[in-house]
Design a protein around this motif. Structure first.
Motif, PDB file in Angstrom:
ATOM      1  N   THR A 127      -8.877   3.616  -5.451  1.00  0.00           N
ATOM      2  CA  THR A 127      -9.052   4.895  -6.676  1.00  0.00           C
ATOM      3  C   THR A 127     -10.217   4.633  -7.474  1.00  0.00           C
ATOM      4  O   THR A 127     -10.940   5.515  -7.753  1.00  0.00           O
ATOM      5  N   LEU A 128     -10.456   3.374  -7.888  1.00  0.00           N
ATOM      6  CA  LEU A 128     -11.545   3.295  -8.934  1.00  0.00           C
ATOM      7  C   LEU A 128     -12.853   3.363  -8.057  1.00  0.00           C
ATOM      8  O   LEU A 128     -13.870   3.806  -8.637  1.00  0.00           O
ATOM      9  N   GLU A 129     -13.000   3.010  -6.769  1.00  0.00           N
ATOM     10  CA  GLU A 129     -14.105   3.306  -5.998  1.00  0.00           C
ATOM     11  C   GLU A 129     -14.440   4.839  -5.938  1.00  0.00           C
ATOM     12  O   GLU A 129     -15.592   5.308  -5.618  1.00  0.00           O
ATOM     13  N   HIS A 130     -13.373   5.559  -5.959  1.00  0.00           N
ATOM     14  CA  HIS A 130     -13.366   7.002  -5.666  1.00  0.00           C
ATOM     15  C   HIS A 130     -13.843   7.481  -7.327  1.00  0.00           C
ATOM     16  O   HIS A 130     -13.839   8.850  -7.522  1.00  0.00           O
ATOM     17  N   GLN A 131     -14.007   6.661  -8.299  1.00  0.00           N
ATOM     18  CA  GLN A 131     -14.181   7.100  -9.867  1.00  0.00           C
ATOM     19  C   GLN A 131     -12.936   8.009 -10.223  1.00  0.00           C
ATOM     20  O   GLN A 131     -13.160   9.096 -10.899  1.00  0.00           O
ATOM     21  N   LYS A 132     -11.839   7.645  -9.740  1.00  0.00           N
ATOM     22  CA  LYS A 132     -10.607   8.621 -10.177  1.00  0.00           C
ATOM     23  C   LYS A 132      -9.793   7.770 -11.453  1.00  0.00           C
ATOM     24  O   LYS A 132      -9.938   6.487 -11.384  1.00  0.00           O
ATOM     25  N   ILE A 133      -9.138   8.492 -12.242  1.00  0.00           N
ATOM     26  CA  ILE A 133      -8.343   7.820 -13.200  1.00  0.00           C
ATOM     27  C   ILE A 133      -6.926   7.233 -12.463  1.00  0.00           C
ATOM     28  O   ILE A 133      -6.644   7.763 -11.630  1.00  0.00           O
ATOM     29  N   ILE A 134      -6.204   6.450 -13.447  1.00  0.00           N
ATOM     30  CA  ILE A 134      -5.044   5.632 -12.921  1.00  0.00           C
ATOM     31  C   ILE A 134      -3.980   5.838 -13.880  1.00  0.00           C
ATOM     32  O   ILE A 134      -4.405   5.140 -15.114  1.00  0.00           O
ATOM     33  N   ASP A 135      -3.010   6.604 -13.766  1.00  0.00           N
ATOM     34  CA  ASP A 135      -1.924   6.594 -14.752  1.00  0.00           C
ATOM     35  C   ASP A 135      -1.005   5.453 -14.875  1.00  0.00           C
ATOM     36  O   ASP A 135      -0.823   4.782 -13.519  1.00  0.00           O
ATOM     37  N   GLY A 136      -0.365   5.165 -15.976  1.00  0.00           N
ATOM     38  CA  GLY A 136       0.851   4.072 -15.873  1.00  0.00           C
ATOM     39  C   GLY A 136       1.936   4.712 -16.204  1.00  0.00           C
ATOM     40  O   GLY A 136       2.594   5.628 -16.604  1.00  0.00           O
ATOM     41  N   HIS A 137       3.007   3.538 -15.902  1.00  0.00           N
ATOM     42  CA  HIS A 137       4.654   3.717 -16.160  1.00  0.00           C
ATOM     43  C   HIS A 137       5.172   2.359 -16.323  1.00  0.00           C
ATOM     44  O   HIS A 137       5.296   1.708 -15.362  1.00  0.00           O
ATOM     45  N   ALA A 138       5.375   1.762 -17.580  1.00  0.00           N
ATOM     46  CA  ALA A 138       5.600   0.486 -17.846  1.00  0.00           C
ATOM     47  C   ALA A 138       6.334   0.559 -19.210  1.00  0.00           C
ATOM     48  O   ALA A 138       5.916  -0.089 -20.045  1.00  0.00           O
ATOM     49  N   PRO A 139       7.659   0.885 -18.923  1.00  0.00           N
ATOM     50  CA  PRO A 139       8.644   0.835 -20.449  1.00  0.00           C
ATOM     51  C   PRO A 139       8.691  -0.594 -20.797  1.00  0.00           C
ATOM     52  O   PRO A 139       9.010  -1.466 -19.944  1.00  0.00           O
ATOM     53  N   LEU A 140       8.534  -0.593 -22.199  1.00  0.00           N
ATOM     54  CA  LEU A 140       8.738  -1.934 -22.926  1.00  0.00           C
ATOM     55  C   LEU A 140       7.750  -3.028 -22.465  1.00  0.00           C
ATOM     56  O   LEU A 140       7.907  -4.130 -22.950  1.00  0.00           O
ATOM     57  N   LEU A 141       6.794  -2.568 -21.751  1.00  0.00           N
ATOM     58  CA  LEU A 141       5.762  -3.762 -21.142  1.00  0.00           C
ATOM     59  C   LEU A 141       5.125  -4.242 -22.532  1.00  0.00           C
ATOM     60  O   LEU A 141       4.765  -3.274 -23.483  1.00  0.00           O
ATOM     61  N   SER A 142       4.726  -5.739 -22.876  1.00  0.00           N
ATOM     62  CA  SER A 142       4.230  -6.120 -24.034  1.00  0.00           C
ATOM     63  C   SER A 142       3.358  -7.412 -23.795  1.00  0.00           C
ATOM     64  O   SER A 142       3.539  -8.007 -22.728  1.00  0.00           O
ATOM     65  N   GLY A 143       2.887  -7.836 -24.543  1.00  0.00           N
ATOM     66  CA  GLY A 143       2.199  -9.139 -24.715  1.00  0.00           C
ATOM     67  C   GLY A 143       1.103  -9.316 -23.375  1.00  0.00           C
ATOM     68  O   GLY A 143       0.384  -8.421 -23.005  1.00  0.00           O
ATOM     69  N   GLN A 144       1.275 -10.445 -22.870  1.00  0.00           N
ATOM     70  CA  GLN A 144       0.464 -10.699 -21.936  1.00  0.00           C
ATOM     71  C   GLN A 144       0.353  -9.991 -20.728  1.00  0.00           C
ATOM     72  O   GLN A 144      -0.487  -9.604 -20.058  1.00  0.00           O
ATOM     73  N   GLU A 145       1.752  -9.599 -20.250  1.00  0.00           N
ATOM     74  CA  GLU A 145       2.165  -8.832 -19.173  1.00  0.00           C
ATOM     75  C   GLU A 145       1.396  -7.277 -19.436  1.00  0.00           C
ATOM     76  O   GLU A 145       1.003  -6.671 -18.442  1.00  0.00           O
ATOM     77  N   LEU A 146       1.393  -6.825 -20.624  1.00  0.00           N
ATOM     78  CA  LEU A 146       0.792  -5.631 -20.831  1.00  0.00           C
ATOM     79  C   LEU A 146      -0.909  -5.933 -20.767  1.00  0.00           C
ATOM     80  O   LEU A 146      -1.688  -4.968 -20.186  1.00  0.00           O
ATOM     81  N   ASN A 147      -1.366  -7.011 -21.173  1.00  0.00           N
ATOM     82  CA  ASN A 147      -2.830  -7.148 -20.962  1.00  0.00           C
ATOM     83  C   ASN A 147      -3.261  -7.064 -19.359  1.00  0.00           C
ATOM     84  O   ASN A 147      -4.236  -6.708 -19.255  1.00  0.00           O
ATOM     85  N   GLY A 148      -2.439  -7.729 -18.596  1.00  0.00           N
ATOM     86  CA  GLY A 148      -2.485  -7.650 -17.344  1.00  0.00           C
ATOM     87  C   GLY A 148      -2.542  -6.559 -16.445  1.00  0.00           C
ATOM     88  O   GLY A 148      -3.333  -6.010 -15.726  1.00  0.00           O
ATOM     89  N   TYR A 149      -1.645  -5.833 -17.009  1.00  0.00           N
ATOM     90  CA  TYR A 149      -1.492  -4.270 -16.591  1.00  0.00           C
ATOM     91  C   TYR A 149      -2.530  -3.463 -16.920  1.00  0.00           C
ATOM     92  O   TYR A 149      -3.097  -2.746 -15.979  1.00  0.00           O
ATOM     93  N   VAL A 150      -3.022  -3.495 -18.094  1.00  0.00           N
ATOM     94  CA  VAL A 150      -4.067  -2.721 -18.503  1.00  0.00           C
ATOM     95  C   VAL A 150      -5.368  -3.409 -17.933  1.00  0.00           C
ATOM     96  O   VAL A 150      -6.404  -2.373 -17.538  1.00  0.00           O
TER      97      VAL A 150
END
Length: 580
Positions: A190-213
């Motif tokens: 997706t990024l190679e085609h310069q497209k955007i990526i949407d998320g879905h991560a209810p209640l994700l926080s802290g270091q796991e949120l950092n990794g996700y983003v």
């Protein structure tokens, strides 16, 4: 835009030529200054030439009225409307919606690439702009059984289509944080085609949120409280403020309409049933509700227009300004926000609550037809298959929460009430829930207990079971569960309710078991009739009996779910016992 059209646009903008259309003396919502201008809007060849004082071949006086950009839904599954795309268009255009970004995740889980192609072809010539984000999780996780499995190589060809602008909601946050190779392949392509990526991560926080983003995921539509939203905002995500049929997050997120958050929020519905589209509206309804809650109307409109266009890179959409598409909603006021007229590419597309456009169904190949219209491959179920295994005196109940998709776990005692399935206790608001695999006739049946649904008798069946869309049935006894399930199987998809071994009402959904070929109004009438019956059977107004039930099988939203494998502990991503 070719050189000749651009030349004409410049001449009209400079007042050297008449415009095709001039909307005169209007109050114009300026999403850049967040203010109201009074003036004329000149339109030529579907584009806005200028704002000021103009003459046109056609002039319409807008004194006392307000013009705002056409509304944009930043995240919706068209399938959730339960009607074909042309009927959806007919419903939302009169409410000022001129563009949507859809994730065909539902039909892809049923019919794979053929399902996505079906939606692309169906919408390609519609008046409504339909942009796509290609599904990221088909199936949603390894703990699900879908009708297809899409890998990076399957989705990459869709990026050649100009209307495909990104990768849809990455629901498998656990897999992202484990650096799952298949997920990383989808992100990388997706990024190679310069497209955007949407998320879905209810209640994700802290270091796991950092990794996700850090993986490249730039938005989230699952925020249910402002603290969660602000943390995700602080990590660089755009926040989609969701107000749909099942999930109502607007009120909790109202503080985001102020600085610094207001520049990076957008309004979305995610899932919207026909009754809500017809009675409440679409994005206009969210804007109206925000204003009623005290939000500045211009800020609310901006969140429902320009912000989505900015996030998705729709550079000519979302504003009333020179060089932008002439997608305009005419409002009666900035308090009532009733949509009087809608212009799409400078042409009147709806007025007085009625769509003026006509859409036709394009030709589909035989393979697409077969996958989409004949998607049920499951034998009828009998009562003996529905018996629960009793492992202990306690049961694990999946408790629903009104207006939310999140569930909670309740531990209750095993009961054997007369006339009910084992373990079911309507007096304690506990019914049986079953998930039948319907794509490949595997025979897999998940069984568990559902709480706070309200049903006191009978059974409810739906082939809309997010996201793999297996057959989901809730009921007080096995006879009615089997009866309702078998009617849906017979119809090759849809909804059904049963009582005392008889079908009381049904609604066939012939398109992938998700959408009807009937007109929107008829779908609405049949759906509302069933809902009214289910209210009499105990389900409260706080729970949408079909939309809420459809999410019980989605194994990526905490805390408990039920699918064809059984009860799923989402946080641990494992199957747990319904009785123990």
């Amino acid at each position: 835009m070719n050189k000749k059209i651009r030349e004409k646009l410049i001449h009209v903008a400079n007042g050297r030529q008449k415009a095709d259309l001039v909307l005169k003396n209007a109050g114009i919502v300026n999403v850049f200054t967040e203010d109201i201008e009074i003036g004329d809007v000149a339109v030529v060849d579907g584009m806005i030439a200028g704002i000021g004082t103009y003459e046109g071949e056609v002039e319409k006086d807008m004194t006392g009225k307000y013009l705002c950009p056409g509304f944009i839904d930043g995240h919706i599954h068209l399938e959730s409307s339960m009607v074909a795309p042309a009927e959806f268009e007919k419903a939302v255009l009169p409410h000022g919606t001129t563009a949507v970004i859809t994730d065909p995740h539902e039909i892809a889980n049923v019919a794979g690439c053929e399902g996505i192609e079906f939606m692309l072809r169906y919408t390609q010539d519609m008046t409504l702009d339909v942009f796509f984000v290609v599904p990221s999780c088909v199936p949603s996780t390894g703990l699900d059984e879908a009708g297809a499995c899409l890998e990076a190589a399957d989705i990459e060809p869709f990026y050649e289509n100009d209307r495909v602008i990104g990768l849809a909601e990455m629901m498998n946050s656990f897999g992202v944080n484990q650096a799952d190779p298949a997920i990383l392949d989808k992100i990388n392509v997706t990024l190679e085609h310069q497209k955007i990526i949407d998320g879905h991560a209810p209640l994700l926080s802290g270091q796991e949120l950092n990794g996700y983003v850090a993986a490249g995921i730039r938005s989230d539509h699952e925020c249910s409280n402002v603290r969660e939203a602000k943390e995700k905002f602080a990590r660089g995500q755009w926040i989609m403020v969701r107000e749909g049929t099942a999930a109502h997050n607007l009120e909790a997120l109202l503080p985001l309409f102020e600085a610094p958050y207001a520049q990076r929020i957008m309004l979305v519905t995610d899932d919207k049933h026909p009754c809500d589209l017809l009675r409440d509206g679409h994005i206009d309804a969210i804007v109206r509700k925000a204003v009623q809650k005290g939000i500045d109307p211009v800020k609310a409109i901006k969140a429902g227009t320009y912000n989505a266009a900015s996030y998705f890179g729709l550079v000519n959409h979302g504003a009333i300004a020179p060089g932008y598409c002439a997608d305009i909603a005419v409002l009666d006021s900035l308090t009532e926000l009733n949509v009087l007229e809608v212009y799409k590419d400078g042409v009147l597309a709806a007025e007085n609550g009625k769509s003026l456009v006509k859409s036709s169904v394009p030709e589909m190949g035989q393979e697409i037809q077969e996958r989409v219209y004949h998607s049920f491959h499951v034998d009828p179920v009998n009562v003996s298959q529905l018996a629960m295994e009793k492992k202990g005196e306690r049961i694990r109940v999946i408790d629903l929460n009104a207006h939310e998709l999140l569930t909670t776990e309740r531990i209750a005692g095993w009961t054997c009430r007369e006339g009910c399935a084992d373990g079911v206790d309507p007096e304690e608001d506990i019914v049986k829930i079953v998930a039948l695999e319907r794509h490949k006739n595997t025979g897999h049946i998940g069984k568990g207990f559902l709480g706070r649904y309200g049903l006191k008798k009978g059974a409810v069946a739906t082939s809309v079971g997010h996201d793999s869309h297996n057959l989901v049935i809730a009921g007080t006894n096995d006879e009615d569960i089997a009866c309702a399930a078998n009617r849906v199987i017979e119809n090759e998809g849809g909804l059904a309710i049963a009582l005392d071994g008889e079908i009381v009402a049904d609604l066939p959904l012939q398109i992938a078991g998700l959408m009807s070929t009937l007109p929107l109004e008829e779908v609405d009438q049949r759906l509302e009739k069933m809902k009214a019956i289910l209210r009499e059977w105990g389900i409260s107004e706080e729970i949408d009996p079909f939309m809420t039930l459809s999410f019980v099988s989605l194994p990526v939203i905490p805390s408990l779910r039920l699918n064809t494998y059984g009860v799923i502990d989402v946080n641990q991503q494992k199957v747990v016992d319904a009785s123990f």
